[in-house]
Design an enzyme around this catalytic site. Structure first.
Site, PDB file in Angstrom:
ATOM      1  N   THR A  83      52.560 -30.714 173.513  1.00 23.45           N
ATOM      2  CA  THR A  83      51.151 -30.576 173.898  1.00 23.45           C
ATOM      3  C   THR A  83      50.656 -31.619 174.993  1.00 23.45           C
ATOM      4  OG1 THR A  83      50.547 -29.513 171.742  1.00 23.45           O
ATOM      5  CG2 THR A  83      48.872 -30.732 173.037  1.00 23.45           C
ATOM      6  N   HIS A 124      58.926 -40.184 165.210  1.00 20.71           N
ATOM      7  CA  HIS A 124      58.027 -39.347 166.069  1.00 20.71           C
ATOM      8  C   HIS A 124      58.507 -38.018 165.631  1.00 20.71           C
ATOM      9  CE1 HIS A 124      55.683 -38.810 169.935  1.00 20.71           C
ATOM     10  NE2 HIS A 124      55.505 -37.667 169.377  1.00 20.71           N
ATOM     11  N   GLU A 154      58.838 -45.742 172.977  1.00 17.15           N
ATOM     12  CA  GLU A 154      59.856 -45.045 172.138  1.00 17.15           C
ATOM     13  C   GLU A 154      61.241 -44.710 172.539  1.00 17.15           C
ATOM     14  OE1 GLU A 154      56.177 -42.623 169.556  1.00 17.15           O
ATOM     15  OE2 GLU A 154      57.363 -41.483 171.250  1.00 17.15           O
ATOM     16  N   ALA A 156      56.918 -36.046 163.193  1.00 13.24           N
ATOM     17  CA  ALA A 156      55.638 -35.417 162.457  1.00 13.24           C
ATOM     18  C   ALA A 156      55.509 -33.735 162.947  1.00 13.24           C
ATOM     19  CB  ALA A 156      54.291 -35.966 162.874  1.00 13.24           C
ATOM     20  N   TRP A 157      55.886 -33.614 164.313  1.00 10.36           N
ATOM     21  CA  TRP A 157      55.564 -32.332 165.057  1.00 10.36           C
ATOM     22  C   TRP A 157      56.933 -31.305 164.798  1.00 10.36           C
ATOM     23  CZ3 TRP A 157      59.228 -30.672 168.651  1.00 10.36           C
ATOM     24  CH2 TRP A 157      60.264 -31.361 169.111  1.00 10.36           C
ATOM     25  N   ASP A 173      54.000 -42.652 162.898  1.00 10.17           N
ATOM     26  CA  ASP A 173      55.088 -41.780 163.548  1.00 10.17           C
ATOM     27  C   ASP A 173      55.220 -41.993 164.924  1.00 10.17           C
ATOM     28  OD1 ASP A 173      56.938 -39.637 162.978  1.00 10.17           O
ATOM     29  OD2 ASP A 173      55.754 -38.544 164.066  1.00 10.17           O
ATOM     30  N   THR A 193      49.758 -40.251 163.729  1.00 11.26           N
ATOM     31  CA  THR A 193      50.615 -39.345 164.096  1.00 11.26           C
ATOM     32  C   THR A 193      50.335 -38.787 165.484  1.00 11.26           C
ATOM     33  OG1 THR A 193      49.433 -37.589 162.723  1.00 11.26           O
ATOM     34  CG2 THR A 193      51.410 -38.679 161.744  1.00 11.26           C
ATOM     35  N   ALA A 194      49.560 -39.501 166.230  1.00 12.29           N
ATOM     36  CA  ALA A 194      49.210 -38.823 167.372  1.00 12.29           C
ATOM     37  C   ALA A 194      49.854 -39.497 168.688  1.00 12.29           C
ATOM     38  CB  ALA A 194      47.717 -39.094 167.826  1.00 12.29           C
ATOM     39  N   ARG A 195      49.354 -40.645 169.207  1.00  9.45           N
ATOM     40  CA  ARG A 195      50.177 -41.443 170.138  1.00  9.45           C
ATOM     41  C   ARG A 195      50.107 -42.890 169.710  1.00  9.45           C
ATOM     42  NH1 ARG A 195      52.278 -37.294 171.196  1.00  9.45           N
ATOM     43  NH2 ARG A 195      52.124 -36.161 173.378  1.00  9.45           N
TER      44      ARG A 195
END
Length: 318
Positions: free
Chosen positions: A74, A285, A263, A287-288, A258, A232-234
């Site tokens: 996204t 990272h 990263e 969560a997605w 997350d 859990t976004a950025r």
């Protein structure tokens, strides 16, 4: 014939099936691509598939054949959109695929932190239950979700799904107004008021100039109820050094992240320094990354490519 190059196939799990587009094409994929190698690997590409490889102006300027960058995510902050517009390169992204996986991960972190699951598990491993000499012990705080205040930052599809889960747990759900904004309507609780009322804060907004580093020490000091904060976004939405100090000073009750500003985070980063804290959880990272969400993502990615070639582009980033 279209020439499709996938720059970073390793950013999708190996068990996920990526179907090939239904038109004549050449397909090349690389496990990983460094920024310095992107121009060379894309020199003959008409379509690039990319997740996290930085594609900046100097790279894009060297790719006259490139017509589409299909982002396998996204977020599209890795791509210079202004340069793409200048060079006539369309950019598509993925939408709506993570409305179950990210909220479920966020609530995994929320539940684990509110009920101190990680430190209690470690206590049992360390023999504390055996030594307790009774049926239970009370080394760490345990708090219900029911009746607590859940503040959500970000009112998109993922934030709305988090709100639904919060209501199912009996939480009082609030959407924080955009920082620095007023008059956004009855959906929103003013930013500073939301921070002061929160027992749990869950972040689900995009990274952009208006949101970068939006939570720092000033905001942590406004969190009067010592909430837990979940991101859990950025990574660059929260100042990591200030998060470390907020945990150490007891300004917040815990944190579950997350994402990180870099990263993977370097070993000396604030998030890595917090790993031994019982009220901090860091996940890589993921969560997605439920299998169902990843399959939906790659299916939509190929749909975007097919639609573009058909002349009916979808999910184009403006």
């Amino acid at each position: 014939m279209e020439n499709i190059v996938f720059l970073d196939r390793d950013t999708v799990a190996p068990q996920i099936t990526i179907r090939r587009p239904d038109f004549a094409h050449d397909w090349t994929e690389y496990d990983r691509t460094g920024a310095a190698d992107a121009a060379n690997r894309l020199r003959d590409a008409t379509i690039a598939i990319n997740n996290k490889v930085p594609l900046r102006r100097e790279t894009l300027a060297a790719l006259p054949k490139l017509r589409l960058i299909a982002i396998a995510a996204t977020g599209y902050d890795c791509v210079d959109l202004a340069a793409c517009r200048e060079f006539g390169i369309a950019v598509s992204n993925i939408r709506g695929y993570a409305t179950h996986t990210v909220p479920e991960h966020a609530f995994s972190l929320i539940l684990a932190l509110r009920r101190s699951l990680v430190p209690y598990r470690q206590d049992v491993r360390d023999g504390a239950w055996v030594r307790a000499d009774q049926f239970c012990f009370f080394n760490h705080p345990i708090r219900d979700l029911a009746g607590s205040n859940l503040v959500i930052i970000g009112e998109g599809s993922i934030g709305q799904s988090v709100a639904s889960l919060g209501r199912a747990f009996g939480m009082n759900v609030m959407f924080a107004a955009h920082k620095g904004s007023t008059g956004l309507g009855p959906l929103y609780t003013p930013w500073e008021e939301a921070l002061a009322l929160a027992d749990v804060i869950s972040i689900h907004c995009p990274l952009m100039p208006a949101t970068e580093w939006m939570i720092g020490m000033k905001e942590f000091r406004q969190m009067k109820r010592q909430p837990i904060i979940v991101n859990t976004a950025r990574g660059r939405l929260v100042v990591e050094e200030d998060l470390e100090q907020a945990l150490k000073q007891g300004l917040i009750a815990g944190a579950g992240f997350d994402v990180a500003a870099s990263e993977p985070p370097p070993v000396e980063s604030p998030l890595m320094r917090l790993l031994d804290y019982p009220n901090f959880i860091l996940t890589p990272h993921t969560a997605w990354a439920s299998q169902e969400a990843q399959q939906t993502l790659v299916d939509q990615m190929i749909d975007n490519i097919e639609n573009f070639v058909r002349g009916e582009p979808s999910n184009i980033v403006e």
